[in-house]
Design a protein around this motif. Structure first.
Motif, short mmCIF file in Angstrom:
data_model
loop_
_atom_site.label_atom_id
_atom_site.label_comp_id
_atom_site.label_asym_id
_atom_site.label_seq_id
_atom_site.Cartn_x
_atom_site.Cartn_y
_atom_site.Cartn_z
N VAL A 152 0.87 -1.19 0.00
CA VAL A 152 0.00 0.00 0.00
C VAL A 152 0.90 1.24 0.00
O VAL A 152 1.78 1.37 0.85
CB VAL A 152 -0.93 0.01 1.23
CG1 VAL A 152 -1.81 1.26 1.21
CG2 VAL A 152 -1.80 -1.23 1.24
N THR A 153 0.68 2.14 -0.93
CA THR A 153 1.49 3.36 -1.00
C THR A 153 0.97 4.40 -0.01
O THR A 153 -0.16 4.32 0.47
CB THR A 153 1.48 3.94 -2.41
OG1 THR A 153 0.12 4.33 -2.73
CG2 THR A 153 1.96 2.91 -3.42
N ALA A 154 1.83 5.39 0.27
CA ALA A 154 1.40 6.48 1.15
C ALA A 154 0.27 7.28 0.51
O ALA A 154 -0.62 7.78 1.21
CB ALA A 154 2.59 7.39 1.44
N ASP A 155 0.28 7.38 -0.83
CA ASP A 155 -0.80 8.11 -1.51
C ASP A 155 -2.15 7.45 -1.24
O ASP A 155 -3.15 8.13 -0.94
CB ASP A 155 -0.54 8.15 -3.02
CG ASP A 155 0.77 8.86 -3.35
OD1 ASP A 155 1.34 9.48 -2.43
OD2 ASP A 155 1.21 8.79 -4.50
N GLU A 156 -2.21 6.12 -1.35
CA GLU A 156 -3.47 5.42 -1.11
C GLU A 156 -3.90 5.56 0.35
O GLU A 156 -5.08 5.72 0.66
CB GLU A 156 -3.31 3.94 -1.48
CG GLU A 156 -4.55 3.08 -1.22
CD GLU A 156 -5.78 3.56 -1.98
OE1 GLU A 156 -6.89 3.33 -1.49
OE2 GLU A 156 -5.63 4.19 -3.05
N LEU A 157 -2.92 5.51 1.29
CA LEU A 157 -3.26 5.68 2.71
C LEU A 157 -3.84 7.07 2.97
O LEU A 157 -4.78 7.22 3.75
CB LEU A 157 -2.01 5.45 3.56
CG LEU A 157 -2.19 5.55 5.08
CD1 LEU A 157 -3.28 4.59 5.56
CD2 LEU A 157 -0.88 5.25 5.80
N ILE A 158 -3.30 8.09 2.30
CA ILE A 158 -3.84 9.45 2.46
C ILE A 158 -5.28 9.51 1.95
O ILE A 158 -6.16 10.09 2.59
CB ILE A 158 -2.95 10.46 1.72
CG1 ILE A 158 -1.59 10.59 2.44
CG2 ILE A 158 -3.62 11.83 1.62
CD1 ILE A 158 -0.58 11.42 1.69
N ARG A 159 -5.53 8.89 0.79
CA ARG A 159 -6.91 8.89 0.28
C ARG A 159 -7.85 8.16 1.22
O ARG A 159 -9.01 8.55 1.39
CB ARG A 159 -6.92 8.27 -1.12
CG ARG A 159 -6.35 9.20 -2.20
CD ARG A 159 -6.62 8.66 -3.59
NE ARG A 159 -5.75 7.53 -3.90
CZ ARG A 159 -4.57 7.65 -4.49
NH1 ARG A 159 -4.12 8.85 -4.85
NH2 ARG A 159 -3.84 6.59 -4.76
N GLN A 160 -7.38 7.07 1.86
CA GLN A 160 -8.22 6.35 2.82
C GLN A 160 -8.54 7.25 4.03
O GLN A 160 -9.67 7.24 4.54
CB GLN A 160 -7.51 5.08 3.29
CG GLN A 160 -7.37 4.02 2.21
CD GLN A 160 -6.58 2.82 2.69
OE1 GLN A 160 -6.26 2.71 3.87
NE2 GLN A 160 -6.26 1.91 1.79
N LEU A 161 -7.55 8.02 4.49
CA LEU A 161 -7.79 8.92 5.62
C LEU A 161 -8.83 9.98 5.27
O LEU A 161 -9.70 10.30 6.08
CB LEU A 161 -6.48 9.59 6.04
CG LEU A 161 -5.45 8.70 6.73
CD1 LEU A 161 -4.12 9.42 6.88
CD2 LEU A 161 -5.96 8.28 8.11
N VAL A 162 -8.76 10.51 4.04
CA VAL A 162 -9.72 11.54 3.63
C VAL A 162 -11.12 10.95 3.52
O VAL A 162 -12.10 11.55 3.96
CB VAL A 162 -9.27 12.16 2.28
CG1 VAL A 162 -10.34 13.11 1.75
CG2 VAL A 162 -7.96 12.91 2.47
N ARG A 163 -11.21 9.73 2.93
CA ARG A 163 -12.53 9.11 2.81
C ARG A 163 -13.13 8.74 4.16
O ARG A 163 -14.34 8.66 4.30
CB ARG A 163 -12.43 7.85 1.93
CG ARG A 163 -12.17 8.15 0.46
CD ARG A 163 -12.43 6.91 -0.38
NE ARG A 163 -11.53 5.82 -0.06
CZ ARG A 163 -10.36 5.60 -0.67
NH1 ARG A 163 -9.97 6.40 -1.64
NH2 ARG A 163 -9.62 4.58 -0.33
#
Length: 449
Positions: free
Chosen positions: A397-408
């Motif tokens: 899992v990339t940091a970009d995907e983790l950031i999108r998960q936090l926003v969602r």
């Protein structure tokens, strides 16, 4: 390599193993792959194995065993490269397998594992024979262990029988001692019963005396209760007189003052309730301010436009963080590699987290810093600074995907600010309802702190 009568080369690549690889052979195969792994360049490795390139051989065999076995089975080129490394490490065994006569003194598991990697003619038979040999050896070891366990149990049974006999004798001796002690207790019990009878007689005498004292006490209590009732009646009269005096004093006050005060309180409460209901702001405009004129020093619309905040002005970030319940999500390595890429990763993280802790203390906003876990050679041990949540992305899992998960994960309507220069991250969080800001803006704000 073997040739047919027509001169065409024949090897064992067409042979197929019709059963699972025996565990012992599989373990040796994984070890061969792990040993040959380090001699290959990153480009020579299959894509799914490149993440294990920096692992030590033992650690690589432990964590990447399944992936290496699967790649060896499906990737012929990778199997050929591992076979070349095996030929360099064990040339005699490889030559013997190519000639079709494996050494008789060699370990069958080693022979089968080498045959599985090199794929000479008849490698399937060698692997099958090694599996059967391992099963026979396992069965023999299990039989020997069972015999040893049976012998041990027999010895324990003999010892237990001897211990049981000794315990029985001991219990008989204790039983005899208990019987003698019980007889002594019976004698003491009879003596105690005699004492109890004498005590009961004394108790009956004491009870009669107590009854006499109780009767005298009841007489005294009755007399005290009569006196108490008389005093309570007197106290009631005094309290009634006091209440009449207080009532006369209250009635002596001005009735008109009381009515005016009540009316004033009612009007004030009604006005406050109406102001809250209509959400009226305080009066800030005076009649004189409605007259159109030019005041000295007053800015024109052109002046106001000239003073508008630029796109990278950190004051914009201050305004966003001042919103109620604001949440700042930081793309950690994106910010550090923008501001100070020459520093090692560990020092980049420590510097950024220290500055974010100061920012959280100044603004009171919730701050989450996300780092890419793929950048790590080993787990990071650090104590997150006060006011900052530190997260690393999981493997795959990339940091970009983790950031999108936090926003969602945030509820709609909450102000979420994401600091990243990555255009894909900015566009993704913007579609999810967050406000992207450039890493340079955050760095300017942190340098000001």
């Amino acid at each position: 390599m073997v040739e047919t009568s027509g001169g065409e080369p024949v090897d064992g690549t067409a042979e197929v193993l019709d059963r699972p690889l025996p565990d012992g052979v599989r373990h040796r195969v994984v070890q061969i792959v792990s040993d040959g792994f380090g001699g290959l360049t990153l480009g020579e490795l299959p894509a799914q194995l490149r993440q294990y390139a920096r692992f030590a051989p033992n650690r690589r065999a432990k964590f990447a065993g399944n992936a290496m076995a699967a790649s060896l089975e499906t990737d012929a080129l990778f199997r050929q490269r591992i076979g070349e490394k095996l030929r360099e490490a064990q040339p005699e065994l490889a030559d013997a397998l190519d000639s079709g006569s494996p050494p008789a003194a060699a370990d069958p598991l080693d022979v089968a594992a080498a045959a599985y990697v090199l794929r000479p003619v008849g490698w399937v038979k060698l692997v099958t024979a090694a599996g059967e040999e391992a099963q026979r050896a396992h069965a023999e070891r299990a039989d020997e262990e069972s015999r040893a366990e049976l012998e041990r149990l027999r010895e324990e049974l003999v010892a237990a029988r001897g211990q049981t006999r000794a315990e029985t004798e001991r219990l008989r001796t204790e039983l005899e001692s208990v019987r003698r002690e019980a007889e002594s207790l019976h004698r003491k019990l009879r003596a105690a019963l005699s004492d109890v009878k004498r005590g009961e007689a004394a108790l009956r005498k004491a009870r009669s005396e107590i009854e006499a004292v109780r009767a005298e006490g009841q007489t005294a209590v009755s007399s005290a209760e009569s006196e108490s009732r008389r005093l309570k009646a007197r106290l009631g009269e005094v309290e009634a007189n006091l209440e009449a005096t207080r009532r006369a004093a209250r009635e002596g006050r001005s009735v008109e003052d009381m009515r005016v005060r009540l009316l004033l309180d009612t009007v004030l409460e009604a006005a406050q309730g109406l102001r809250r209901e209509l959400a009226l702001p305080p009066v800030s405009v005076r009649p004189a301010e409605t007259v159109d004129a030019v005041e000295p020093g007053r800015m024109t619309p052109k002046d106001i436009a000239a003073r508008a905040l630029s796109e990278n002005d950190p004051a914009i970030l201050d305004q966003l963080l001042a919103l109620p319940q604001a949440h700042l999500v930081v793309d950690g390595y994106n910010v550090t590699k923008t501001g100070y890429p020459q520093m090692p990763l560990e020092k980049q993280r420590l510097r950024l987290l220290g500055q974010l802790s100061q920012l959280a203390a100044q603004t009171g906003a919730e701050v989450t810093c996300v780092f890419d876990g793929a950048e790590l050679a080993a787990p990071v041990l650090l104590a997150p600074p006060r006011g900052v949540r530190v997260l690393f992305s999981k493997p795959g899992v990339t940091a970009d995907e983790l950031i999108r998960q936090l926003v969602r994960a945030e509820p709609p309507g909450r102000p979420v600010i994401v600091a990243s220069t990555d255009r894909e991250v900015a566009d993704g969080v913007a579609r999810a309802g967050a406000r992207p800001v450039a890493s340079a803006m955050l760095l300017k704000r942190l340098s000001r702190a």
